[in-house]
Every structure is written in structure tokens, then in C-alpha cells.
Scaffold this active site. Sequence first.
Site, PDB file in Angstrom:
ATOM      1  N   ASN A   1     -10.261   0.417   0.831  1.00  0.00           N
ATOM      2  CA  ASN A   1      -8.810   0.378   0.694  1.00  0.00           C
ATOM      3  C   ASN A   1      -8.464  -0.146  -0.697  1.00  0.00           C
ATOM      4  OD1 ASN A   1      -6.076  -0.176   0.782  1.00  0.00           O
ATOM      5  ND2 ASN A   1      -6.118  -1.183   2.774  1.00  0.00           N
TER       6      ASN A   1
ATOM      7  N   CYS B   1       0.805  -1.220   0.000  1.00  0.00           N
ATOM      8  CA  CYS B   1       0.000   0.000   0.000  1.00  0.00           C
ATOM      9  C   CYS B   1       0.838   1.270   0.000  1.00  0.00           C
ATOM     10  CB  CYS B   1      -0.940   0.005   1.206  1.00  0.00           C
ATOM     11  SG  CYS B   1      -2.089  -1.394   1.228  1.00  0.00           S
TER      12      CYS B   1
ATOM     13  N   HIS C   1      -2.829   7.247   2.932  1.00  0.00           N
ATOM     14  CA  HIS C   1      -3.355   6.004   2.375  1.00  0.00           C
ATOM     15  C   HIS C   1      -4.698   5.711   3.035  1.00  0.00           C
ATOM     16  CE1 HIS C   1      -4.014   1.921   1.337  1.00  0.00           C
ATOM     17  NE2 HIS C   1      -3.611   1.411   2.497  1.00  0.00           N
TER      18      HIS C   1
END
Length: 318
Positions: free
Chosen positions: A275, A110, A244
Site C-alpha cells: 500500500n 489514500c 487503490h
Amino acid sequence: MSFQILGTGRYVPEHVVTNDDLAKLVDTSDEWITTRTGIKTRHIATDETASQMAAEAARDALARSGVRAEELDLILCATVSGDYIVPGLACLVQREIGASCPAFDLNAACSAFLFLLETAAAYISTGRYDKVLVIGAEQMSRVVDWTDRSTCILFGDGAGAMVLGKGDNYLGSHLTVRGGDEVLRMDTLPGISPFYTGPKSHPYVQMNGSETYKFATRAVPGEIGALLEQCGVEQSQVDWVICHQANRRIIEAAARRLKGIPSEKFLMNIQEYGNTSAASIPLLVDECCRKGLFHEGDLIVMAAFGGGLSSTACLVRW
């Protein structure tokens, strides 16, 4: 010399999956998911591949930047869910958009999109590269276990892209990696070797949620604090923070620790997208651009964490 952002773009699948939809698959509810993550919906691919989403985001960013694919000197892609192990996602995008430059992938989970920015800055600083396309693209729906309620509720699909050109707007970065697989990992395919006698793999996202939360709530404010100190910038000078988009509670916890940056400067769209791993930061940046939120001279911090364990932050002047 570093770079400036010439244009941004994105693509998300049309198909939207709500929390109520997931409650039909696993033992969960809209209230359970929302209170723990902040996620309400996520976009899920039905017939799109990661490379198709990446190419659409690339075309969008190129159109908005005024740069033609033939002018690109390099294409960098970040993904953990590409169409193939070989060829890489960047190679497929290169063919799809009609470019002829070098292209390769980078995997830092990520955190990967910010690693792409650092990599692009290094290439541009050599003077040999003028225009670089960076893309974060994920088809996470392909690599999650849809029977595991602790992970399948979190992820969505999509792609975000930026076209970068020569400039001085990338002001610095702080990158950290603590190698290990005990908190967050995704195994490779099990293979069919008749000689292998080791442990069997589980080729889907596996995460220790509580440990991930502990790591992220320390890592994000830590990276931002170290970055700002390194760049000689006060927290009060930061105009926007793009984290993020993994969990609303993680972002809110980071905001509480960074007392010099008002919480309203921490931007979020996790409620709509979930996500999207390496795609989450460029997706949010593009959304903010389309809303006209950023203005010339704004100081923008981007921060991420992910498998590795990795964490990073960078500072960009808009």
C-alpha cells in the site's frame, strides 16, 4: 472541458523488503501476510525523501508527455508523508524540476490522487490552465510504527505522476467523505508546549483493520456503481478498473459485488508494492501504460478509499 492524460511516470526505491524480512522484525510470516493482504514485497526508501521520489516521477511523466517543466501551469501533490509540514511537497517539486507555476498539496489520505484529478479538472475547465502536473508521493516507511505488525506489513514507498492537458477524457467523478478519526488516523507530532495538558499523540499510522475492511468493501463498489449510473455507463462497458492497492481481498470483494465487470478487469500490483497510499493508483496506471495495456478509447474506472473516511471513483476515457 476536462482533461486528457498526456504522460505518466513513477519512481520507487531500489531497496525491496520481503515478508520474510519483516518476520525478523515482528511476529509474522510470509504466509500470514500473503493470505491476508496479497502483499509479497514492498519498496522502502533508504536515502530517498518523498520530495526526491516525487521529483523523479515528475521528470519521468514530463519526458513521456513531451511537456517541459517551464510549460506547466500548476503542480498538485497528494501525500501524508511529505518531507515537511511547511513547505509543501509540491513546492519542493516545483523548485527541483525547474518549474515556476503555482504549486500546492492536497491531503485526502489514500483517496487523495483522485481528489487531485477532480481538482485539476476544475482548474483546467476555467480556461486559464493548460498543463497540470499531478503527483502522488509517499514515504510511508517514515510514518508507520515498525513494532506494530498490523500496519508495518502493509505499506511501501514510491511516487506516481501524470501530466494533464486540455481535453474531454475525464468523464466524471463521485466523491464521498464521512468525517471522523475512529477508524484510521495518523496523529501530528506531540509538540513541546508547556501549557498543553490534553492527550499525548502517537505520530504514526493507527488503523482498526476490521473496520477499515468493512468500510472499504462497501465503499469501493458503492462509489463505482454510483459513478457509472451518474455517467450513464453500463458495467459491461468498462474496460479496466484501477483500485487503490491496499489489500487484495478488498479488491476481490469489490469485484464480486460488481457482477457486470469481469474480475480480470480489476488490475493489481499490490503483491510487489504494498500500500503506497496516494501513490498507488498513479503507480499502477503508469505500469499498465508501459505494458501497452490501455488503448485509445478504453473506459477506465479508478476508485479509492482512505482516511477521512473518504472514498471516490472517477471515469476516464483513454
